[in-house]
Design a protein around this motif. Structure first.
Motif, short mmCIF file in Angstrom:
data_model
loop_
_atom_site.label_atom_id
_atom_site.label_comp_id
_atom_site.label_asym_id
_atom_site.label_seq_id
_atom_site.Cartn_x
_atom_site.Cartn_y
_atom_site.Cartn_z
N ASP A 315 63.58 67.70 29.57
CA ASP A 315 63.41 67.52 28.14
C ASP A 315 64.52 66.58 27.67
OD1 ASP A 315 63.08 67.74 25.42
OD2 ASP A 315 63.87 69.77 25.27
N ALA A 316 64.13 65.38 27.23
CA ALA A 316 65.08 64.41 26.69
C ALA A 316 66.23 64.15 27.65
CB ALA A 316 65.62 64.90 25.34
N SER A 330 65.66 72.67 35.57
CA SER A 330 65.37 72.36 34.18
C SER A 330 66.53 71.58 33.58
CB SER A 330 65.15 73.67 33.42
OG SER A 330 64.96 73.39 32.07
N LEU A 331 66.21 70.43 32.99
CA LEU A 331 67.22 69.59 32.35
C LEU A 331 66.90 69.49 30.87
CD1 LEU A 331 67.30 66.58 34.83
CD2 LEU A 331 68.61 68.70 34.94
N ILE A 332 67.90 69.70 30.04
CA ILE A 332 67.68 69.60 28.60
C ILE A 332 68.76 68.72 27.98
CG2 ILE A 332 67.41 70.86 26.44
CD1 ILE A 332 66.87 73.37 28.07
N GLY A 333 68.34 67.60 27.43
CA GLY A 333 69.26 66.75 26.66
C GLY A 333 70.45 66.23 27.43
N VAL A 334 70.26 65.89 28.69
CA VAL A 334 71.37 65.30 29.46
C VAL A 334 70.97 63.89 29.89
CG1 VAL A 334 72.62 67.35 30.23
CG2 VAL A 334 70.54 66.69 31.43
N ILE A 337 72.20 61.71 33.93
CA ILE A 337 72.72 62.83 34.71
C ILE A 337 72.37 62.65 36.18
CG2 ILE A 337 70.70 64.36 34.59
CD1 ILE A 337 74.23 65.59 33.78
N VAL A 339 71.90 65.22 39.36
CA VAL A 339 71.86 66.60 39.83
C VAL A 339 71.36 66.58 41.27
CG1 VAL A 339 70.79 68.87 39.56
CG2 VAL A 339 71.40 67.53 37.53
N VAL A 348 76.74 68.22 39.99
CA VAL A 348 76.31 67.76 38.67
C VAL A 348 77.33 66.73 38.20
CG1 VAL A 348 75.81 68.40 36.29
CG2 VAL A 348 75.25 70.00 38.14
N THR A 349 76.86 65.51 38.00
CA THR A 349 77.74 64.47 37.49
C THR A 349 76.88 63.47 36.71
OG1 THR A 349 79.47 62.87 38.07
CG2 THR A 349 77.66 63.10 39.64
N THR A 350 77.44 62.32 36.42
CA THR A 350 76.67 61.29 35.72
C THR A 350 76.73 60.00 36.51
OG1 THR A 350 78.56 60.47 34.48
CG2 THR A 350 77.31 62.29 33.49
N ILE B 332 81.57 66.72 38.12
CA ILE B 332 82.44 65.54 37.99
C ILE B 332 82.15 64.84 36.67
CG2 ILE B 332 83.18 63.38 39.04
CD1 ILE B 332 81.97 64.32 41.67
N LEU B 346 67.42 76.53 38.23
CA LEU B 346 68.68 75.89 37.87
C LEU B 346 68.51 75.26 36.50
CD1 LEU B 346 71.48 74.53 38.57
CD2 LEU B 346 70.14 72.66 39.55
N VAL B 348 70.45 72.73 33.72
CA VAL B 348 71.55 71.83 33.39
C VAL B 348 71.31 71.32 31.97
CG1 VAL B 348 72.79 69.71 33.97
CG2 VAL B 348 71.82 71.12 35.80
#
Lengths: 373, 373
Positions: A315-316, A330-334, A337, A339, A348-350, B332, B346, B348
């Motif tokens: 999501d976003a 599940s990813l929300i608003g990142v 990213i 993963v 988890v980083t960018t 990170i 999971l 994030v």
């Protein structure tokens, strides 16, 4: 293919399959290095992709893989066609002068006059035909007495690669694009990289070297005579019953040095290096930012998902997800990213921090957590 | 404790242990709701924390837990002292008027004149002594004929809670801080919340209601007569062999309505509601932002880590990590991050997006992925 091209009938491909790819941890591990993974979504490993690119050029009987003992089974599983005599196992990793130099020494003993080209096992190349054309030209340049490299025309001011500065055209038979290499330059800063891109005379160094095996050994001997002696000793015993004992004795004293320093740069300084400029869509997929870019086609709003049976609910969010567990992610608003979900480690980083992953791996090493490396 | 305080000898605690806590998914699940988790690092579940707070006030023989059939075993595991007759199992969730109203009806039949207080199973309270003092005052206010609630003095302009507007002091015996409730207000916007904080006459509604069971039932009957009839029918059968058949017959027709609407707000409008303002460090830990804040002490640079045997390696990161797998989790350069690592799912996200977690759960429900809910 072009069997009439100069030198191509004497061409042998070498794939050094080393390098763990620490910046791709925890996907890439000591026991599952980068080249064993499918990073492109092709459905097969980067190593297999590399093999498939080279087989039409040298023939699949003429591809040698240099890898660690621990990876033998995984390599053979991915390349069932790989002949026993084409597997060179390293006792432990000793950098590229050893991997490539040993291959050269073994091949030259078996087949004097052989032309060899070394190609990393874990790079991504989009346009296979353009790659083939560049290799054929590089072989012709090698046949004409040069150490040839393939220079990748830069598509952006990358700071993560070394560059090759082009000199004059060489006008070699069968290698119309070949130019002299003036010098290599280390990874530049962004302003310098922009200058290189604008200049047009700079190419990315993809570490592909094509030359007569004998010339490569001669050049290695000029800068690292002791290392050459050791490699020749290994090669002399390689196809005999003395191989094991010789490896045990000689391997520990092999110097670790990149072939860029032992052969390429000194040869460039002496006008012995040719470059074939090429445009075939190349990436070394060195880190997760590069992996994300590879899959997003450059659109930063995209979320790239890698992994069989990946279950991702986003999501976003944008960036890259590598899934090895089949868990729901599940990813929300990142944004941007990264993963990486593996059975025993999660990262988890960018994208922005992609280069810092190696530091984490180093920290894990220092703290003795080898179970996840 | 203060056994001389008005009404305290007739006091019975009720813990409605319902609510999954969707905004804490995937930590909180249908089969492992929020109240069964340790979110404070106390080493025990929120439910057990709640029990331990109430036992000194009402005595552990006088605490009733209202929960779903599916949670019976988990509840009894966490509270071995819980007597059979103090477990009220719901056939399925029917909101707070049913959970609290049924408890009231059962208790009033068993012990006419009982004063009951209901306290959510999954809230966090820091100062147990201050909580006790507030409950004792609330019981005194209940003894004096009010429905009493405990109002939490706001520490910030929260937009996630409803508020209680205070009226005149009531001057009740044993409840010196009791004031009349003027009205309840729904979750405000931030400007309104700032006004409430500055005003000083507004308190957070923590959903704690203390009153004579008979009064609560009477008030419920005034707004929801049919629901009351159903609850009385259930209560009449509860301690008999007819319980099962009666539940099967009556439960499906029980109306779902929050007790705030069926009892609290109408009673406030009629001047029947008292509030005990209190300062004991309260949080409903409704989402991961709240969880992060709870553990960081408000410092946004901190990384809070929850979970037994959590292995977290953090570099320039902040937020909250919930670890249920024992995997190595490496962060990170991610700020205000929320990572929830469970065996099959999971999450994030970031603190900023914490409220959006429920939407993901809703999406999962819609797509039928009940395996991870």
């Amino acid at each position: 293919m072009q069997s009439s091209a100069p030198g191509i009938d004497r061409f042998y491909s070498v794939i050094p399959a080393g390098g763990i790819g620490s910046r791709l941890w925890p996907l890439s591990r000591a026991d599952a290095p980068k080249f064993l993974h499918d990073l492109t979504g092709s459905g097969q490993s980067l190593l297999r992709d590399t093999w498939d690119r080279l087989a039409p050029i040298s023939g699949e009987q003429r591809i040698m893989v240099v890898t660690g003992r621990a990876h033998r089974a995984a390599v053979e599983e991915r390349i069932p066609e790989l002949a026993d005599h084409n597997v060179v196992l390293e006792a432990d990793p000793r950098d590229s002068s050893v991997a490539i130099g040993l291959a050269a020494a073994i091949l030259e003993r078996r087949e004097p006059g052989v032309i060899m080209g070394s190609f990393a096992a874990d790079h991504v190349i989009r346009d296979t035909r353009a790659f083939e054309r560049a290799v054929v030209e590089a072989v012709a340049a090698a046949d004409a007495g040069y150490i040839a490299t393939i220079g990748i025309a830069p598509t952006e001011p990358a700071v993560g690669f070394g560059y090759i500065r082009c000199g004059a055209p060489l006008d070699l038979p069968g290698a119309p694009s070949a130019r002299l290499v003036e010098h290599f330059v280390e990874k530049p800063d962004i302003a310098t990289a922009r200058g290189y891109l604008a200049d047009g005379g700079y190419f990315w160094n993809a570490g592909m070297f094509i030359s007569r095996a004998s010339l490569l050994l001669e050049r290695l001997g000029a800068t690292e005579p002791e290392l050459l002696d050791n490699l020749l000793e290994l090669a002399a015993a390689w196809d005999t019953s003395r191989r094991g004992a010789t490896v045990d004795r000689v391997w520990p004293r092999l110097k670790k040095i990149a072939i860029d320093y032992s052969v390429a740069e000194p040869s460039a300084a002496e006008g012995k290096l040719a470059v074939i400029p090429a445009h075939f869509g190349w990436d070394d997929v060195g880190d997760f930012a590069s992996l994300a870019k590879l899959h997003s086609g450059g659109r930063s709003s995209d979320l790239a998902i890698l992994g069989e049976n990946a279950r991702v609910l986003s999501d976003a969010s944008s960036g890259v997800v590598v899934s090895q567990t089949g868990r729901l992610i599940s990813l929300i608003g990142v944004s941007d990213i990264v993963v990486v979900d593996t059975p025993d480690a999660l990262l988890v980083t960018t994208s922005e921090n992609a280069q810092r992953v190696k530091a984490v791996v180093d920290a894990l090493k220092l703290s003795g957590r080898n179970d996840v490396l």
